[in-house]
Scaffold this motif. Structure first.
Motif, PDB file in Angstrom:
ATOM      1  N   GLU A  85       0.835  -1.215   0.000  1.00 27.45           N
ATOM      2  CA  GLU A  85       0.000   0.000   0.000  1.00 27.45           C
ATOM      3  C   GLU A  85       0.862   1.253   0.000  1.00 27.45           C
ATOM      4  O   GLU A  85       1.829   1.353   0.765  1.00 27.45           O
ATOM      5  CB  GLU A  85      -0.914   0.001   1.217  1.00 27.45           C
ATOM      6  CG  GLU A  85      -2.036  -0.984   1.024  1.00 27.45           C
ATOM      7  CD  GLU A  85      -3.237  -0.709   1.903  1.00 27.45           C
ATOM      8  OE1 GLU A  85      -3.407   0.428   2.384  1.00 27.45           O
ATOM      9  OE2 GLU A  85      -3.998  -1.665   2.091  1.00 27.45           O
ATOM     10  N   ALA A  87       0.570   5.534  -0.017  1.00 23.44           N
ATOM     11  CA  ALA A  87      -0.273   6.731   0.101  1.00 23.44           C
ATOM     12  C   ALA A  87       0.492   7.880  -0.534  1.00 23.44           C
ATOM     13  O   ALA A  87       1.564   8.253  -0.053  1.00 23.44           O
ATOM     14  CB  ALA A  87      -0.550   7.025   1.570  1.00 23.44           C
ATOM     15  N   THR A 110      -3.251   4.857  -3.165  1.00 23.78           N
ATOM     16  CA  THR A 110      -4.356   5.798  -2.959  1.00 23.78           C
ATOM     17  C   THR A 110      -3.742   7.194  -2.959  1.00 23.78           C
ATOM     18  O   THR A 110      -2.613   7.378  -2.522  1.00 23.78           O
ATOM     19  CB  THR A 110      -5.096   5.583  -1.615  1.00 23.78           C
ATOM     20  OG1 THR A 110      -4.127   5.567  -0.586  1.00 23.78           O
ATOM     21  CG2 THR A 110      -5.874   4.295  -1.603  1.00 23.78           C
ATOM     22  N   TYR A 128      -6.203  11.287   6.929  1.00 26.31           N
ATOM     23  CA  TYR A 128      -6.136  10.417   5.753  1.00 26.31           C
ATOM     24  C   TYR A 128      -5.363   9.135   6.091  1.00 26.31           C
ATOM     25  O   TYR A 128      -5.791   8.022   5.769  1.00 26.31           O
ATOM     26  CB  TYR A 128      -5.459  11.193   4.623  1.00 26.31           C
ATOM     27  CG  TYR A 128      -5.145  10.399   3.394  1.00 26.31           C
ATOM     28  CD1 TYR A 128      -6.152  10.056   2.499  1.00 26.31           C
ATOM     29  CD2 TYR A 128      -3.842  10.001   3.115  1.00 26.31           C
ATOM     30  CE1 TYR A 128      -5.855   9.329   1.357  1.00 26.31           C
ATOM     31  CE2 TYR A 128      -3.539   9.286   1.983  1.00 26.31           C
ATOM     32  CZ  TYR A 128      -4.549   8.955   1.105  1.00 26.31           C
ATOM     33  OH  TYR A 128      -4.262   8.239  -0.016  1.00 26.31           O
ATOM     34  N   LEU A 129      -4.236   9.296   6.798  1.00 24.51           N
ATOM     35  CA  LEU A 129      -3.430   8.106   7.113  1.00 24.51           C
ATOM     36  C   LEU A 129      -4.131   7.212   8.133  1.00 24.51           C
ATOM     37  O   LEU A 129      -3.917   6.002   8.142  1.00 24.51           O
ATOM     38  CB  LEU A 129      -2.033   8.511   7.595  1.00 24.51           C
ATOM     39  CG  LEU A 129      -1.123   9.097   6.508  1.00 24.51           C
ATOM     40  CD1 LEU A 129       0.229   9.499   7.086  1.00 24.51           C
ATOM     41  CD2 LEU A 129      -0.913   8.112   5.352  1.00 24.51           C
ATOM     42  N   SER A 131      -7.107   6.382   7.993  1.00 27.49           N
ATOM     43  CA  SER A 131      -7.918   5.423   7.230  1.00 27.49           C
ATOM     44  C   SER A 131      -7.071   4.638   6.225  1.00 27.49           C
ATOM     45  O   SER A 131      -7.606   3.861   5.435  1.00 27.49           O
ATOM     46  CB  SER A 131      -9.090   6.135   6.536  1.00 27.49           C
ATOM     47  OG  SER A 131      -8.591   7.215   5.804  1.00 27.49           O
ATOM     48  N   HIS A 132      -5.736   4.863   6.236  1.00 26.75           N
ATOM     49  CA  HIS A 132      -4.840   4.068   5.369  1.00 26.75           C
ATOM     50  C   HIS A 132      -3.651   3.609   6.201  1.00 26.75           C
ATOM     51  O   HIS A 132      -2.501   3.725   5.794  1.00 26.75           O
ATOM     52  CB  HIS A 132      -4.358   4.893   4.173  1.00 26.75           C
ATOM     53  CG  HIS A 132      -5.463   5.280   3.247  1.00 26.75           C
ATOM     54  ND1 HIS A 132      -6.222   6.395   3.414  1.00 26.75           N
ATOM     55  CD2 HIS A 132      -5.948   4.662   2.153  1.00 26.75           C
ATOM     56  CE1 HIS A 132      -7.137   6.465   2.464  1.00 26.75           C
ATOM     57  NE2 HIS A 132      -6.999   5.423   1.684  1.00 26.75           N
ATOM     58  N   LYS A 134      -2.344   0.939   6.849  1.00 27.65           N
ATOM     59  CA  LYS A 134      -1.448  -0.130   6.391  1.00 27.65           C
ATOM     60  C   LYS A 134      -0.447   0.359   5.338  1.00 27.65           C
ATOM     61  O   LYS A 134       0.329  -0.432   4.803  1.00 27.65           O
ATOM     62  CB  LYS A 134      -2.274  -1.284   5.829  1.00 27.65           C
ATOM     63  CG  LYS A 134      -2.875  -2.137   6.960  1.00 27.65           C
ATOM     64  CD  LYS A 134      -3.272  -3.504   6.479  1.00 27.65           C
ATOM     65  CE  LYS A 134      -4.602  -3.435   5.776  1.00 27.65           C
ATOM     66  NZ  LYS A 134      -5.109  -4.530   5.090  1.00 27.65           N
ATOM     67  N   ALA A 135      -0.483   1.668   5.037  1.00 20.81           N
ATOM     68  CA  ALA A 135       0.425   2.179   3.997  1.00 20.81           C
ATOM     69  C   ALA A 135       1.878   1.876   4.371  1.00 20.81           C
ATOM     70  O   ALA A 135       2.316   2.173   5.475  1.00 20.81           O
ATOM     71  CB  ALA A 135       0.220   3.675   3.827  1.00 20.81           C
TER      72      ALA A 135
END
Ligand code: PMP
Length: 379
Positions: A85, A87, A110, A128-129, A131-132, A134-135
């Protein structure tokens, strides 16, 4: 017919930028062989001085053949695997391009976007991170050259550290122009190139990778050959490069880095900030320009004329062609959807206030004096 490049002309573009004569002279010397003690000494000097410019003691620096994009690509193919993943924080064309590149190599990308002309807000990145989470990597452009906007890398770094992701920074247009401290700010990968703040011709890509990033080398499953940093690492012990490097460009780069080190990088950052401030005021006062960016960079300024274009010119692109043809001065157009709408004037590397004064005076001659004051000298 006289060739364009044999005439006296001024580059006010955000890369390539003008190259000082002493660097041009060195590059015109007979070509060295790259597997010799003389060249090894030059390469050693470059590695040492680059660490200074990236402000790192612990990262490993790499010198690759290619433009800045090669460094950005090396960052993707060496530290990641398909499905990882990523970002990407994008505030313009170069952020978008890094995202497209990561997608090309199969990363699960993303993109966090801000409107053109705005910097990324650190708090929004935190959300934002969240909800992400696992980046594996967060990719950010330092100075987004397409909109002349600077991101606050120091503040974004603090947030990325909360999520333990690798933090990768595109400093292609900002290195040696905007404050950047790899070790103090905890940046894992910083990418750059020779043809902007480093005052050299295009052709050398630069990458500086933290120990944490280098630990990802062995597990990366993306196929690579020319940009495989494992090969570069092996040759570094000599030091050499695995393939024939652009020898003469590196002779020039070695000198440019010495100049920057002698001036000190802090002095360069301050100098750029002063020149940027002066340029922004001069554009507004002399041309009645509207600045495009809400967070203007110190390495270039983007502006529109703010009113109707002068008679006979249907877009800024036409004005720029006229400027180049009649004044031998090159200023950059907008990119993508901004083409024909904005001017981008660079003040990075060896560009002087006098160069910018000449560029703005020529624009005033073409467009008419739309501002309210004659250009003021900063001295
Ligand atoms: N990123 C940024 C911020 C840039 O300014 C540029 C060049 N304008 C690039 C990436 C691409 O670099 P290059 O054209 O040297 O491949």
């Amino acid at each position: 017919m006289e060739l364009f490049f044999t005439m006296k002309y001024t580059l006010l573009t955000p890369g390539p930028t003008p190259v000082p004569q002493e660097i041009l002279d060195l590059m015109a010397e007979p070509v060295l062989h790259h597997r010799t003690p003389e060249f090894a000494q030059i390469l050693n000097g470059i590695f040492d001085d680059l660490k200074y410019v990236f402000q790192t003691q612990s990262a490993e620096v790499f010198v690759l053949s290619g433009s800045g994009t090669a460094a950005l690509e090396a960052a993707v193919v060496n530290f990641f695997s398909p499905g990882d993943e990523a970002a990407v924080v994008s505030i313009g064309a170069f952020g978008d391009r890094w995202a497209a590149m990561a997608k090309t190599y199969g990363l699960n990308v993303t993109v966090f976007k801000e409107p053109l002309g705005e910097a990324a807000k650190p708090e929004k990145i935190r959300n934002y991170l969240r909800s992400h989470a696992k980046a594996k990597g967060v990719f950010v452009t330092h100075a987004e050259t397409s909109t002349a906007t600077v991101n606050s890398i120091r503040d974004i770094a603090r947030i990325v550290q909360e999520f333990q992701a690798l933090f990768l920074v595109d400093a292609v247009s900002s290195l040696a122009g905007e404050e950047l401290r790899q070790d103090d700010w905890g940046l894992d990968v910083v990418c750059s190139a020779s043809q902007k703040g480093l005052m050299c011709p295009p052709g050398v890509a630069l990458l500086s990778a933290s120990t944490r990033a280098m630990e990802c080398l062995a597990s990366s499953k993306i196929p690579k050959f020319y940009l495989d940093l494992k090969e570069y690492r092996k040759s570094k012990s000599i030091p050499e490069t695995p393939f024939t490097p652009p020898v003469s460009l590196l002779v020039g780069l070695a000198q440019a880095l010495k100049i920057i080190r002698k001036d000190t990088v802090e002095w360069r950052w301050e100098q750029q900030a002063r020149l940027a401030q002066w340029t922004r005021s001069a554009c507004q006062e002399r041309l009645g320009a509207e600045l495009f960016s809400q967070s203007p960079a110190n390495v270039l300024t983007a502006f529109s004329l703010g009113r109707d274009l002068p008679e006979g010119f249907s877009s800024t692109s036409r004005i720029l062609t006229y400027l180049r043809d009649h004044y031998k001065i090159t200023i950059a157009d907008g990119q993508g959807e901004l083409k024909g709408k904005i001017f981008r004037i660079a003040h990075m590397g060896a560009i002087t206030q006098q160069d910018i004064e000449n560029g703005l005076s020529a624009l005033v001659e073409i467009c008419g004096n739309r501002g309210h004051r004659p250009i003021q000298s900063a001295h």
